[in-house]
Write a protein that holds these residues in place. Structure first.
Motif, PDB file in Angstrom:
ATOM      1  N   ILE A   1     -21.032  -3.940  -8.243  1.00  0.00           N
ATOM      2  CA  ILE A   1     -19.820  -4.604  -8.694  1.00  0.00           C
ATOM      3  C   ILE A   1     -18.712  -3.563  -8.694  1.00  0.00           C
ATOM      4  O   ILE A   1     -18.899  -2.446  -9.197  1.00  0.00           O
ATOM      5  N   ALA A   2     -17.557  -3.924  -8.152  1.00  0.00           N
ATOM      6  CA  ALA A   2     -16.386  -3.046  -8.175  1.00  0.00           C
ATOM      7  C   ALA A   2     -15.297  -3.726  -9.000  1.00  0.00           C
ATOM      8  O   ALA A   2     -14.968  -4.891  -8.760  1.00  0.00           O
ATOM      9  N   VAL A   3     -14.778  -2.980  -9.967  1.00  0.00           N
ATOM     10  CA  VAL A   3     -13.663  -3.454 -10.789  1.00  0.00           C
ATOM     11  C   VAL A   3     -12.511  -2.486 -10.560  1.00  0.00           C
ATOM     12  O   VAL A   3     -12.662  -1.275 -10.793  1.00  0.00           O
ATOM     13  N   CYS A   4     -11.375  -3.003 -10.092  1.00  0.00           N
ATOM     14  CA  CYS A   4     -10.222  -2.152  -9.765  1.00  0.00           C
ATOM     15  C   CYS A   4      -9.014  -2.557 -10.600  1.00  0.00           C
ATOM     16  O   CYS A   4      -8.740  -3.741 -10.768  1.00  0.00           O
ATOM     17  N   THR A   5      -8.304  -1.524 -11.110  1.00  0.00           N
ATOM     18  CA  THR A   5      -7.052  -1.758 -11.837  1.00  0.00           C
ATOM     19  C   THR A   5      -5.999  -0.798 -11.329  1.00  0.00           C
ATOM     20  O   THR A   5      -6.234   0.401 -11.330  1.00  0.00           O
ATOM     21  N   PRO A   6      -4.842  -1.267 -10.862  1.00  0.00           N
ATOM     22  CA  PRO A   6      -4.564  -2.676 -10.582  1.00  0.00           C
ATOM     23  C   PRO A   6      -5.498  -3.197  -9.491  1.00  0.00           C
ATOM     24  O   PRO A   6      -6.310  -2.445  -8.952  1.00  0.00           O
ATOM     25  N   ALA A   7      -5.373  -4.457  -9.167  1.00  0.00           N
ATOM     26  CA  ALA A   7      -6.280  -5.100  -8.219  1.00  0.00           C
ATOM     27  C   ALA A   7      -6.277  -4.412  -6.858  1.00  0.00           C
ATOM     28  O   ALA A   7      -5.250  -3.922  -6.398  1.00  0.00           O
ATOM     29  N   PHE A   8      -7.455  -4.411  -6.239  1.00  0.00           N
ATOM     30  CA  PHE A   8      -7.608  -3.912  -4.872  1.00  0.00           C
ATOM     31  C   PHE A   8      -6.649  -4.636  -3.942  1.00  0.00           C
ATOM     32  O   PHE A   8      -6.441  -5.840  -4.049  1.00  0.00           O
ATOM     33  N   GLY A   9      -6.099  -3.889  -3.019  1.00  0.00           N
ATOM     34  CA  GLY A   9      -5.296  -4.452  -1.938  1.00  0.00           C
ATOM     35  C   GLY A   9      -5.350  -3.499  -0.770  1.00  0.00           C
ATOM     36  O   GLY A   9      -5.345  -2.275  -0.969  1.00  0.00           O
ATOM     37  N   PRO A  10      -5.441  -3.999   0.453  1.00  0.00           N
ATOM     38  CA  PRO A  10      -5.524  -3.120   1.621  1.00  0.00           C
ATOM     39  C   PRO A  10      -4.365  -2.114   1.689  1.00  0.00           C
ATOM     40  O   PRO A  10      -4.542  -0.999   2.156  1.00  0.00           O
ATOM     41  N   ASP A  11      -3.206  -2.507   1.190  1.00  0.00           N
ATOM     42  CA  ASP A  11      -2.049  -1.627   1.197  1.00  0.00           C
ATOM     43  C   ASP A  11      -2.109  -0.538   0.128  1.00  0.00           C
ATOM     44  O   ASP A  11      -1.310   0.383   0.130  1.00  0.00           O
ATOM     45  N   LEU A  12      -3.092  -0.616  -0.782  1.00  0.00           N
ATOM     46  CA  LEU A  12      -3.222   0.359  -1.869  1.00  0.00           C
ATOM     47  C   LEU A  12      -4.401   1.313  -1.684  1.00  0.00           C
ATOM     48  O   LEU A  12      -4.617   2.191  -2.505  1.00  0.00           O
ATOM     49  N   VAL A  13      -5.167   1.132  -0.602  1.00  0.00           N
ATOM     50  CA  VAL A  13      -6.377   1.939  -0.384  1.00  0.00           C
ATOM     51  C   VAL A  13      -6.068   3.308   0.215  1.00  0.00           C
ATOM     52  O   VAL A  13      -6.679   4.305  -0.147  1.00  0.00           O
ATOM     53  N   ASN A  14      -5.145   3.345   1.158  1.00  0.00           N
ATOM     54  CA  ASN A  14      -4.771   4.590   1.848  1.00  0.00           C
ATOM     55  C   ASN A  14      -5.978   5.250   2.520  1.00  0.00           C
ATOM     56  O   ASN A  14      -6.311   6.398   2.282  1.00  0.00           O
ATOM     57  N   ARG A  15      -6.605   4.485   3.428  1.00  0.00           N
ATOM     58  CA  ARG A  15      -7.749   5.010   4.185  1.00  0.00           C
ATOM     59  C   ARG A  15      -7.272   6.033   5.207  1.00  0.00           C
ATOM     60  O   ARG A  15      -6.176   5.928   5.739  1.00  0.00           O
TER      61      ARG A  15
END
Length: 116
Positions: free
Chosen positions: A101-115
């Motif tokens: 289970i992954a809990v992210c704060t703020p919510a996960f978003g592809p624009d917030l990952v910075n891969r």
């Protein structure tokens, strides 16, 4: 408003990993937190990232190796790891795969990952 979530939104990911988001930007339009159940096959990995969110990873089955600046940390079933925003991390499923289970704060978003 109280809301029962009976069906998650499946988020497509390459390499055989499954992401079912119950709460978050995709499933419920929630920006503050996301909750997703993940299933990854043995040896699955992803590129390093420096996310703009804190992430709690709670392993239910198997193990996840989290690579970070201080070295790798193996998280086994029944354990959790907190990775803070702004830290470079890379996730790898253990030899038996992983469910977590992954809990992210703020919510996960592809624009917030910075891969990378």
């Amino acid at each position: 408003m109280v809301r029962l979530i009976t069906t998650p939104e499946r988020i497509p990911v390459p390499g055989g990993k499954i992401i079912d988001e119950y709460v978050g930007r995709v499933a419920t339009g929630t920006d503050g937190v996301s909750v997703a159940r993940m299933s990854a096959p043995p040896g699955w990995d992803e590129p390093a990232q420096t996310p703009e969110f804190d992430e709690v990873t709670l392993v239910l089955r198997g193990s996840v190796v989290v690579e970070h600046d201080d070295g790798p940390t193996t998280v086994s079933a029944g354990q959790a790891i907190l990775t803070p925003a702004g830290k470079r991390v890379r996730y790898v499923a253990g030899p038996d795969g992983a469910e977590y289970i992954a809990v992210c704060t703020p919510a996960f978003g592809p624009d917030l990952v910075n891969r990378e």
